[in-house]
Design an enzyme around this catalytic site. Structure first.
Site, mmCIF file in Angstrom:
data_model
loop_
_atom_site.group_PDB
_atom_site.id
_atom_site.type_symbol
_atom_site.label_atom_id
_atom_site.label_comp_id
_atom_site.label_asym_id
_atom_site.label_seq_id
_atom_site.Cartn_x
_atom_site.Cartn_y
_atom_site.Cartn_z
ATOM 1 N N LEU A 36 0.070 1.724 -3.475
ATOM 2 C CA LEU A 36 0.622 0.914 -3.808
ATOM 3 C C LEU A 36 -0.220 -0.767 -2.432
ATOM 4 O O LEU A 36 -1.130 -0.148 -1.668
ATOM 5 C CB LEU A 36 1.862 1.352 -2.569
ATOM 6 C CG LEU A 36 2.470 -0.471 -2.479
ATOM 7 C CD1 LEU A 36 2.766 -0.982 -3.979
ATOM 8 C CD2 LEU A 36 3.992 0.152 -2.046
ATOM 9 N N ASP A 37 -0.609 -1.771 -3.131
ATOM 10 C CA ASP A 37 -1.711 -2.026 -2.362
ATOM 11 C C ASP A 37 -3.269 -2.204 -0.695
ATOM 12 O O ASP A 37 -3.351 -2.377 -0.924
ATOM 13 C CB ASP A 37 -0.964 -2.824 -1.135
ATOM 14 C CG ASP A 37 0.524 -3.502 -1.180
ATOM 15 O OD1 ASP A 37 0.415 -4.099 -2.135
ATOM 16 O OD2 ASP A 37 1.364 -3.556 -1.096
ATOM 17 N N GLN A 38 -3.532 -1.119 -2.283
ATOM 18 C CA GLN A 38 -4.467 -0.371 -1.925
ATOM 19 C C GLN A 38 -5.956 -0.769 -2.836
ATOM 20 O O GLN A 38 -6.921 0.036 -2.811
ATOM 21 C CB GLN A 38 -4.817 1.334 -1.501
ATOM 22 C CG GLN A 38 -3.606 1.796 -0.469
ATOM 23 C CD GLN A 38 -4.125 1.911 1.143
ATOM 24 O OE1 GLN A 38 -4.757 1.443 1.180
ATOM 25 N NE2 GLN A 38 -2.516 0.134 1.565
#
Length: 264
Positions: free
Chosen positions: A207-209
């Site tokens: 997530l969001d990486q």
């Protein structure tokens, strides 16, 4: 590549390169005037393949005359959707938008007013697997090239992210990974920040990486209230998403590992 094109009397209109000393990799992007060659893109692929193999290249050729098909996902925040449709309508983005998918009915009228099909796919705790199966079906039926999460407030399942590597673009409301979760601008206000920003990145199963395509910031000060930060944030989110999407559409982004080379 330059020598190959020159030997065939081709015209290179733009050339960029970058050498990464840490990995020992060399990155290159070239724009070639198609009409300057005596053969089409299929024959170019065939003729250049032996050279690419000799040098161990990871490479591809894309035809800029073919509009990429962008499927937009949105929830209840309108600013990024409105901005993308305005740029599409004004032909600032040379794309086709075969459909918009949302987990709410909120923007059906607005989207259909533009002559674009709108699909409502509700997402609940009980139906997530079926919902995202439907999203994949719609994306495939639309022959989508890229999926844009224009403030789509749902977390895509890992298997979906892995199915479309480098094909799902998200806009995030901060310099990742700062101020995650609910009310990010209120969090920023509570911390007394002097800069707020936005991040456009590829979506991965983490997530969001994912690899970052574009970022920007705007200065704020002690006189700004949370509502001011939200307004500034929406402005910068729109701009960063539009720039990041344009870089992707123009094949200016090369990903390697969790990083990108972006030839602006």
């Amino acid at each position: 590549m330059s020598t190959f094109i020159a030997l065939h009397n081709g015209w290179i209109t733009e050339a960029n390169h970058h050498a990464d000393a840490a990995t020992g990799r060399f990155f290159m992007r070239q724009e070639i005037l198609a009409d300057s060659l005596s053969f089409d893109s299929d024959e170019l692929l065939e003729r250049f393949a032996p050279i690419a193999e000799e040098f161990g290249m990871d490479w591809h050729i894309s035809d800029s005359a073919r509009k990429k098909r962008v499927v937009i996902l949105v929830s209840k925040q309108e600013h990024c959707l409105y901005d993308l449709l305005a740029r599409w309508h004004a032909q600032e983005l040379n794309i086709d938008i075969p459909c918009v998918i949302s987990n709410h009915e909120t923007f059906r009228g607005f989207v259909e007013w533009h002559g674009i099909p709108f699909h409502h796919v509700p997402v609940t705790a009980d139906n997530k697997a079926d919902a995202y199966r439907k999203v994949v079906e719609l994306f495939e039926a639309a022959a989508g090239d890229v999926m844009v999460l224009a403030r789509y407030m749902q977390i895509l399942p890992p298997e979906m992210c892995e199915r479309y590597p480098g094909q799902i673009i998200n806009i995030h409301h901060s310099f990742l990974p700062s101020f995650v979760g609910a009310k990010p601008y209120h969090q920023a206000f509570a911390r007394g920040v002097k800069l707020i920003g936005a991040t456009c990145h590829y979506v991965t199963s983490e997530l969001d990486q994912g690899p970052i395509i574009e970022q920007d910031v705007i200065r704020v000060d002690h006189s700004d209230e949370p509502d001011d930060l939200v307004r500034y944030g929406k402005d910068i989110e729109k701009a960063v998403l539009a720039r990041g999407l344009r870089y992707h559409l123009e094949d200016r982004v090369i990903t390697y590992g969790n990083k990108t080379v972006v030839f602006r």
